[in-house]
Design an enzyme around this catalytic site. Structure first.
Site: not given
Length: 326
Positions: A173, A191, A187
């Site tokens: 991650s 994650k 993003y």
């Protein structure tokens, strides 16, 4: 002078509390052997993935690496052979292509340690970012991980049953998967989703002695980092610029140590450890010492989190004020 009988409860309370935590923590801690086992790493042609492959090969693992570009894979293979004297298997596939991933995993053979290290990152404010870039990050970072795990899991279960040895699924991650930051909207979403995947998956596979690890590196010096940094909005650099970066080799060492210890949350630096305590929530925990730190540190880390948010929002307000004054 206090009677020893009166002091006894005071002395024993921390011991009893530690014993309760040791009883409660799940899954139970195990060691994941690496030597002689099949370690399959995506994004293995550069950066953290290449460093992990080199470390695993040096520890005697049979290593397979997967990436998109065949030329880069061959360069990585040569670099690992030069560093360790070990040949690794290479597979070219796009993690977004479930069929191609399944064929690569089948060709590689049953996996003992799966490291989902692939990922793409394009920082920008959501309002300005093209939806195709958003879709790419979600498809690679999230759906690519689903594709890998779906392909590797059935033979992994059979292998753990046959060998009697625990297996591991590690998911790379980011600290942006623990806290949202300006300019990381897409993003961070891709994650953060991995954490939900990992927590639920650990419930599903623990009966097969498969242990899930979530690795949370900070900014890391990889081939794509310079371009990522160049594209960051100014405010992102102001907010995230104070966070310390790491070298890929150092992240790989922390990651592999965490995998071997079957830790669910694997921070990579001091800031990451603090973030892990602050965001522990209902995540699995196999270490009673870490559980103790989480329980005792929760209140303080919430206070520190509020301090960080105050600082970040102040930076945003100041930046906008200066911009209006120009």
């Amino acid at each position: 002078m206090a009677s020893p009988l009166l002091l006894f409860p005071v002395v024993m309370a921390p011991v009893v509390f530690a014993a309760v935590l040791a009883f409660l923590v799940r899954p139970r801690p195990v060691r994941i052997p690496i030597k002689g086992r099949h370690v399959f790493i995506t994004g293995g042609s550069s950066g953290i993935g290449l460093a992990l492959a080199r470390l695993a090969a040096a520890e005697g693992a049979r290593v397979s690496i997967l990436a998109r570009r065949a030329a880069h894979l061959q360069e990585a293979r040569d670099a690992i052979r030069l560093a360790t004297g070990v040949d690794v298997a290479v597979f070219s596939a796009d993690v977004r292509d479930a069929d191609a991933v399944a064929k690569a995993v089948e060709a590689a053979g049953p996996v003992d340690v799966l490291v989902c290290n692939h990922g793409v990152f394009t920082p920008q404010e959501l309002e300005k970012q093209d939806l195709e870039e958003v879709r790419l990050m979600v498809e690679v970072n999230l759906m690519g991980t689903f594709n890998l795990i779906k392909a590797a899991l059935p033979p992994m279960k059979q292998r753990t049953k046959a060998t009697g040895l625990p297996a591991s699924i590690a998911i790379m991650s980011s600290q942006a998967g623990q806290v949202g930051v300006y300019g990381y909207t897409a993003y961070s979403a891709s994650k953060f989703a991995l954490r939900g995947l990992a927590e639920a998956l650990q419930h599903e596979v623990i009966a097969d002695d498969i242990h899930v690890s979530m690795i949370f590196p900070p900014d890391t010096e990889t081939p794509g980092f310079a371009e990522e940094h160049r594209r960051r909005p100014d405010l992102t650099n102001i907010i995230a610029g104070s966070s310390g970066g790491m070298k890929a080799d150092d992240v790989a060492k922390k990651a592999l140590d965490g995998i071997k210890s079957s830790r669910f949350i694997v921070p990579c630096n001091f800031e990451g450890t603090m973030l892990s305590i602050a965001t522990a929530g209902l995540s699995p925990q196999s270490s009673f010492l870490t559980a103790l730190a989480e329980v005792l540190g929760a209140g303080f880390m919430r206070f520190m989190g509020l301090c960080f948010q105050w600082n970040w929002f102040s930076s945003i307000e100041n930046w906008h004020s200066k911009k209006k004054g120009m």
